[in-house]
Design an enzyme around this catalytic site. Structure first.
Site, mmCIF file in Angstrom:
data_model
loop_
_atom_site.group_PDB
_atom_site.id
_atom_site.type_symbol
_atom_site.label_atom_id
_atom_site.label_comp_id
_atom_site.label_asym_id
_atom_site.label_seq_id
_atom_site.Cartn_x
_atom_site.Cartn_y
_atom_site.Cartn_z
ATOM 1 N N LYS A 9 0.828 -1.083 0.013
ATOM 2 C CA LYS A 9 -0.062 0.120 -0.099
ATOM 3 C C LYS A 9 0.925 1.146 0.020
ATOM 4 O O LYS A 9 1.813 1.233 0.853
ATOM 5 C CB LYS A 9 -0.838 -0.164 1.341
ATOM 6 N N SER A 25 -4.550 3.601 -16.651
ATOM 7 C CA SER A 25 -3.643 3.216 -15.885
ATOM 8 C C SER A 25 -3.553 4.376 -14.698
ATOM 9 O O SER A 25 -4.011 5.289 -14.849
ATOM 10 C CB SER A 25 -2.240 2.480 -16.612
ATOM 11 N N THR A 57 -7.222 -0.593 -11.429
ATOM 12 C CA THR A 57 -6.582 -0.102 -12.878
ATOM 13 C C THR A 57 -4.919 -0.944 -12.596
ATOM 14 O O THR A 57 -4.899 -1.709 -11.866
ATOM 15 C CB THR A 57 -6.094 1.580 -12.959
ATOM 16 N N TYR A 58 -4.094 -0.316 -13.497
ATOM 17 C CA TYR A 58 -2.867 -1.047 -13.424
ATOM 18 C C TYR A 58 -1.529 0.013 -13.422
ATOM 19 O O TYR A 58 -1.822 1.087 -13.596
ATOM 20 C CB TYR A 58 -2.448 -2.166 -14.609
ATOM 21 N N GLY A 73 -6.441 7.907 -18.582
ATOM 22 C CA GLY A 73 -7.710 7.426 -19.165
ATOM 23 C C GLY A 73 -8.822 7.663 -18.576
ATOM 24 O O GLY A 73 -8.987 8.609 -18.109
ATOM 25 N N ALA A 74 -9.775 6.388 -18.546
ATOM 26 C CA ALA A 74 -11.175 6.732 -17.803
ATOM 27 C C ALA A 74 -10.807 7.158 -16.364
ATOM 28 O O ALA A 74 -11.813 7.818 -15.741
ATOM 29 C CB ALA A 74 -11.988 5.313 -17.949
ATOM 30 N N ALA A 75 -9.867 6.616 -15.669
ATOM 31 C CA ALA A 75 -9.644 6.839 -14.221
ATOM 32 C C ALA A 75 -9.434 8.190 -14.055
ATOM 33 O O ALA A 75 -9.648 8.679 -12.801
ATOM 34 C CB ALA A 75 -8.412 6.046 -13.923
#
Length: 115
Positions: A9, A25, A57-58, A73-75
């Site tokens: 984390k 990502s 996500t990655y 992107g969408a994030a």
């Protein structure tokens, strides 16, 4: 039986960029990745402390020592620059392994730098 536990984390980092026109990502400063034991393309869960959003996500490597935390992107629609997020990776292991496993937890400073 395999169970899923928190593997690592990065606690309370500040979003420095949000790039909507990108494949997707989260780009993370490579120093933070190393400290948390994250590798490129690893799946992570993102928790946004400012608005309660949670998504998956990655990881993409960001410039070392830059403090970069960029949602792509969408994030990018789930954050604002300056939001405080938590980045969590999980792993599967046996119950026996889990009894002694210690996750890697990183507490960066307010500039996303290791202390």
């Amino acid at each position: 039986m395999q169970i899923t536990l928190m593997k690592s984390k990065i606690h309370r980092v500040k979003v420095t960029q949000a790039e909507l026109n990108y494949v997707g990502s989260i780009t993370i400063d490579e120093d933070l990745m190393d400290a948390a034991g994250l590798i490129e393309n690893e799946q992570v869960h993102i928790v946004n402390n400012n608005n309660g959003e949670r998504f998956v996500t990655y990881v993409i490597k960001g410039e070392r020592a830059s403090g970069m935390i960029c949602l792509n992107g969408a994030a990018a629609r789930r954050v604002q620059i300056g939001d405080i997020i938590i980045i969590i990776a999980y792993g599967s292991m046996s119950q026996e392994e889990a009894k002694t496993f210690k996750p890697m937890v990183v507490f960066p400073d307010h500039n996303n730098q290791l202390v």
